[in-house]
Design an enzyme around this catalytic site. Structure first.
Site, short mmCIF file in Angstrom:
data_model
loop_
_atom_site.label_atom_id
_atom_site.label_comp_id
_atom_site.label_asym_id
_atom_site.label_seq_id
_atom_site.Cartn_x
_atom_site.Cartn_y
_atom_site.Cartn_z
N ASP A 116 -6.20 -1.84 -3.39
CA ASP A 116 -5.27 -1.24 -2.31
C ASP A 116 -6.45 -1.53 -1.50
OD1 ASP A 116 -4.86 1.01 -0.57
OD2 ASP A 116 -5.98 2.64 -1.17
N HIS A 132 -9.46 1.29 4.86
CA HIS A 132 -10.90 1.33 4.65
C HIS A 132 -11.91 -0.01 4.38
CE1 HIS A 132 -8.56 4.56 2.35
NE2 HIS A 132 -8.04 3.91 2.00
#
Length: 287
Positions: A188, A193
């Protein structure tokens, strides 16, 4: 509307060949905080290849590539800005213990498009099987801000009611400052993030921990404490992402054990137990 409901629901399933090795399993386990203390025999089940067991949460990253929340955005009929997308919830049912090494086929399809008024929610179902039969079925709920209000079906409610009364067990799990940077190596690579500028564009003051990292950390805590460390007892794990986790925070995980199920609630300690996971349940078999 960027989500074409009819086209998304009518699209043919997408089939992908996936595979994984013990090293992939170990990386996932490290990404959700396994290995502390490094020489603890209970942690070596997650980190040492000669003793390796696979936490069922690994299914959410098995085979690498983008997770369900991002994979849904490439499905026919879906054209939305990643900065407006959040992972709303995740469910996982395992049909048998996951092998430490395998080649499998995963089939993805959109099974629901719900109108929540201020947002649209896409449901991406993923089924995986190897030569020996079905492995798991997963559903990712993809929350797209600003895409609701077209008069469509609202879909199911947010989830199970919250527990009341004192939990049977409460544990705390620290989130390292670099945890999101490690976890993103499982596949991911959403800049939300890691990239402060992208996080601000998405409405957050700094990068977030992956919801599926919190999801995995919580499942591990339940297995390690209430299921005697036996990953094969997990049958399903469902949770709604009620809020965000920031790297460096501490997760407070409260558990209520019932007949064949553990109800779970997770909050961020440093923000007054602000909800992170809610409506969460682990179903298990007797040991």
């Amino acid at each position: 509307m960027p989500v074409d409901t009819a086209r998304a629901l009518a699209a043919a399933p997408r089939t992908t060949e996936i595979s994984w090795t013990p090293e992939d399993v170990q990386l996932y386990h490290l990404g959700i905080g396994a290995g502390v203390p490094a020489t603890d025999p209970r942690e070596l089940r997650y980190t040492l290849e000669s003793r390796l067991h696979v936490l069922p949460g690994f299914a959410t990253v098995a085979g690498g590539g983008p997770p369900g929340v991002i994979a849904a955005l490439s499905m026919p009929g879906v054209d939305v800005d990643l900065a407006r997308v959040l992972h709303g919830g995740q469910s996982l049912r395992v049909h048998r213990p996951l092998p430490v090494r395998a080649a499998a086929t995963r089939t993805d399809r959109i099974t629901g498009v719900h109108d929540k008024g201020k947002a649209a929610v896409l449901v991406l179902r993923s089924d995986a099987a190897d030569a020996d039969g079905p492995l798991w079925t997963a559903e990712a709920q993809v929350y797209v801000r600003g895409e609701g209000g077209w008069g469509g079906e609202r879909g199911p409610s947010a989830g199970a009611p919250e527990e009341r009364g004192a939990p049977d067990l409460t544990v705390e799990r620290p989130v390292r400052e670099d945890q999101a940077l490690l976890y993103r190596l499982t596949g991911d690579l959403n800049p939300l993030h890691a990239d402060p500028e992208f996080a601000r564009r998405a409405g957050f003051d700094r990068p977030l921990l992956h919801g599926l990292c919190t999801y995995g950390m919580t499942l591990k805590a339940v297995v390690d404490t209430l299921l005697d460390g036996d990953v094969t007892r997990v049958r399903s794990w469902t949770a709604r992402f009620a809020g965000v986790t920031y790297p460096g925070e501490t997760l407070r995980i409260r558990m209520w054990r019932g007949d064949g199920a553990v109800r779970v609630a997770v909050g961020a300690v440093e923000r007054g137990d602000a909800p992170v996971l809610a409506g969460a349940t682990v179903e298990f078999t007797d040991g």
